[in-house]
Design an enzyme around this catalytic site. Structure first.
Site, mmCIF file in Angstrom:
data_model
loop_
_atom_site.group_PDB
_atom_site.id
_atom_site.type_symbol
_atom_site.label_atom_id
_atom_site.label_comp_id
_atom_site.label_asym_id
_atom_site.label_seq_id
_atom_site.Cartn_x
_atom_site.Cartn_y
_atom_site.Cartn_z
ATOM 1 N N ASP D 231 0.810 -1.213 0.000
ATOM 2 C CA ASP D 231 0.000 0.000 0.000
ATOM 3 C C ASP D 231 0.842 1.261 0.000
ATOM 4 O O ASP D 231 0.351 2.345 0.271
ATOM 5 C CB ASP D 231 -0.931 -0.012 1.210
ATOM 6 C CG ASP D 231 -1.901 -1.160 1.100
ATOM 7 O OD1 ASP D 231 -2.256 -1.518 -0.032
ATOM 8 O OD2 ASP D 231 -2.288 -1.703 2.142
ATOM 9 N N GLU D 232 2.109 1.116 -0.294
ATOM 10 C CA GLU D 232 2.986 2.258 -0.133
ATOM 11 C C GLU D 232 3.875 2.467 -1.345
ATOM 12 O O GLU D 232 4.953 3.018 -1.230
ATOM 13 C CB GLU D 232 3.850 2.047 1.127
ATOM 14 C CG GLU D 232 3.060 1.895 2.400
ATOM 15 C CD GLU D 232 2.626 3.219 2.987
ATOM 16 O OE1 GLU D 232 3.274 4.244 2.688
ATOM 17 O OE2 GLU D 232 1.640 3.254 3.731
#
Lengths: 288, 288, 288, 288
Positions: D231-232
């Protein structure tokens, strides 16, 4: 005619229970107070009730103090905390700053044209730089430098300024010092800070450099009440601005200034208009 | 738990007068109705009062009809118009379209996942193109072509669809026909249109070409109730998107689609949640 | 390091034709100039080409004047209009105001902290009110009152201030006078005005009252070059803010102030960074 | 005429060095290619150069392959990575989903009307729910359930779908599985995910509950390339929506849907138009 030129504000909160609205609205009716705007919210998850009424008394001999005391006996039954604010009330305020002046300049402008109903009692800083700006607006300026060793004394001096001026509100307009837990405790619910808000959230030093490394496309700011976790207190208002790859860290900082000014002014405005209710770690903002 | 899953809505308006709030809140208290959200606004310039309450009955034998009739007698004293809406109410709706399907696709998606409490009774169009889209959602589709000569008959057919399905709401989701004044009259306050909003406002044909010529930096959309002036009725919601010089007219049109979808959905949502009060040429939207 | 701290800017436009990019980029390469940012756009509808390059000379003996003259001979072949701007260039500017000070305060703040590369030569007003604000920033202030009878002379006086100070840019920061066509002509392409932008567009007096009557949900502002149609010149930047029914006309005005400040600052910034190309009634803004 | 209807795109990146722009623009000139839009950026901090040109060949016998090979020999000198994309190119794509259909519905709509130049080869899901939606758009649907034990096999099956269909792009449109590091590695730079972005950033489970507890006033979303940190990854586009205290966690989720759809579509669109350059942990997005 602007929105709240001649209205009183009654703001209250208590635990959820049948009759919480009625105890307020019935009393206003009995007192022949004309409600111009009313907002209430009952938070199911925290089982807490919040209400805010703007009203105009219709009786010539309306007395705020009498109203306050009479309502207090009604509110007691609900263990309701409330505050009554007269029209035109200007909240006594102390502003804390360091060297950056964008938020101070913005606040003082709004103050000067009467857009924010503040009564600024003093500007306090750990640096002397912003004295001329305060002076131009005719405001007392207290230069209170601080070192790790003198932090406790310096905070005591700030506290003294706050108390001696009777300030009800403290605005941290880019005051770059972490307040001690004791100071935070004393100012709970009445000190508003502005802090950058970046997506994703970056911890640690040089947040704008981290944001650059990550290639963020938005920079933001949050106005919040301070608590022990300085940059993470209950949020009052948030804003964002678009950025792109061509923004080096210094450009991100510059872009952040506009959104910090606007967001702090918005948060302070909500507070002054008694729209903000603090409960636990979050706020309810009514009728903004 | 979402916001309004189990609450009734009482929405009312009347002329400004002392006691308008109290007549609502006192009644709700008497009926043991727990107010979860309350918003009222009194418009000084038009001297008109608006109120909206969300509430949960605490009595097991609460009956909406009984409540309605009992409140009606109280409201009569204030000549108050009101509407009582039960939880889970799905408003009967007819959607009018032409060939463009972006707004229809967006509405049907929100309808399908239950985000908009609609009960879509029919999709009506002057073109056959969107029949498959309606069919996939299991919705009746009425192809009602129109020419200048047949306009009166076609509108009568539309009216018949509305009446026979008992629809309370009509959504013009890019229906590219100007409705007759008589039709507008019949649908007053219950037909929502979406229209581009450009800065500055352009009159006449090919608005996006005009906007390109002018070099606009924003394109927008307004959701509004229709009235005799088709594209200029009372505004419910507005939105904008950024554009630049590289957007040719066709690109502006494409950009406009997103903001049209979002703004129409927002306007419809406010209407369905009984937040929108129509008075004269403007709306009051409470608690959005 | 901020974005343009040490870069030159070459901005040019001409009719569309094969080789327009190459004539610029080949020359920069020959001159050993390192391009840090380059944007070009060719408008098909108007058949016009626009280009803007930021670059760093790699040779120690780089001379802007020599560069300019050498490039002029290349550009001549394309009838290319161009401008070469050195790093740190501060554009000579005169600001016109009336009584409202929000835009002036905002511009002077950005000027003071170096965010806008202006060299403000004078503040001119038809009212004396803003003299102290100009004075605090150490700026000459010219009070030039105007009546319908003295308009021609007053404009001549303004023109004289512009010429005698060598100002290249004029900012109308809420200057509430309509300039004469002759004055507009003289200032074509180098005078930026800020004007409210409301949806839909309202003509005539008291626009905010009209906006209130219409129940608008957005208020906006446009920064634009002035032309004969004072409030309708080529748009440089636009912005909007949300409002609701509770905003009386005076509240709309207050809300408009923030967006006017931001939008004017953005428009001026684009102009100073030589991003804005004026062609006919529209602008192309490169790399913003 | 829309913006890129008949233009080729040349996108390239390499280390910073004098002449990087010239090698591209000179070649385009030599090949008699007319540049309609050009953007380059040189990142000082990473010392990396990025360029994107849209152009129209003026010769009737223009051949993409010949152009490609001839440019390759020029680009070699700069160790320049580049990609040439013909007009109307539709990028082969596989979409991964789970049960939530808002992003899929939005993407398929844009695909259907030709707004996104995708050639969707398959929809893959670990749940059967969205098969009808894919079917209605005439798209193959692969139901590939997954358990912790079968994760490796399932990913191999996904990989097989990607390879057998020749897909160049993978879109994770709310695919609620964490991909293995090996899978992330294989898809580096050609798989786009959409993820909520909340301020401040919340780690761990139930982010919208955490956001509610904190009383956030904005919810956002980021479209990003996946990397090992699911998610990064490097951000392509970000968006936000306003919320308030009355949004329970489920309401925040609903509000998040709109901004997820829009942000994912924007990110995918930038990718398809070859505007996005990935370098290290960040992206440069040119000319959006």
């Amino acid at each position: 005619m602007s929105r709240m030129a001649d209205t009183w504000i009654l703001a209250a909160q208590c635990s959820s229970r049948l009759g919480t609205v009625d105890v307020v609205t019935r009393f206003l009716k009995e007192q022949q107070c004309y409600i111009t705007e009313l907002n209430s919210f009952d938070d199911r998850l925290s089982e807490r009730f919040f209400i805010r009424a703007e009203f105009r008394p219709e009786l010539d001999d309306f007395c705020g103090e009498t109203f306050h005391d009479a309502f207090a006996s009604r509110a007691a039954e609900f263990a309701m905390k409330f505050e009554l604010t007269p029209p035109g009330k200007r909240t006594g305020t102390v502003i804390l700053v360091s060297k950056a002046d964008h938020c101070l300049n913005d606040l003082l402008y709004r103050y000067r044209i009467g857009q924010l109903p503040l009564d600024i009692r003093a500007v306090v800083s750990n640096h002397p730089d912003l004295e001329p700006l305060a002076a131009w607006h005719g405001l007392p300026f207290h230069y209170l430098p601080v070192t790790p060793e003198t932090k406790a004394q310096q905070e005591a001096q700030i506290q003294k300024v706050i108390e001696s001026t009777g300030a009800e509100l403290v605005i941290l307009a880019r005051y770059m010092q972490v307040l001690s837990p004791a100071m935070c405790e004393r100012l709970a619910g009445r000190a508003i800070n502005i802090h950058h808000s970046l997506l994703p959230g970056f911890k640690g030093a040089k947040p704008y450099h981290q944001a650059y490394e990550k290639g963020v496309k938005l920079v933001g700011a949050s106005a919040h009440y301070i608590n022990n976790d300085l940059d993470e207190g209950p949020i009052i208002a948030q804003g964002v601005e678009s950025v792109d790859h061509a923004h080096y860290p210094e450009d991100l900082v510059a872009k952040g200034r506009d959104i910090e000014c606007l967001t702090l002014a918005r948060g302070v405005s909500y507070h002054l208009e008694r729209r903000v209710f603090l409960h636990g770690g979050r706020t309810v903002v009514l009728g903004n």
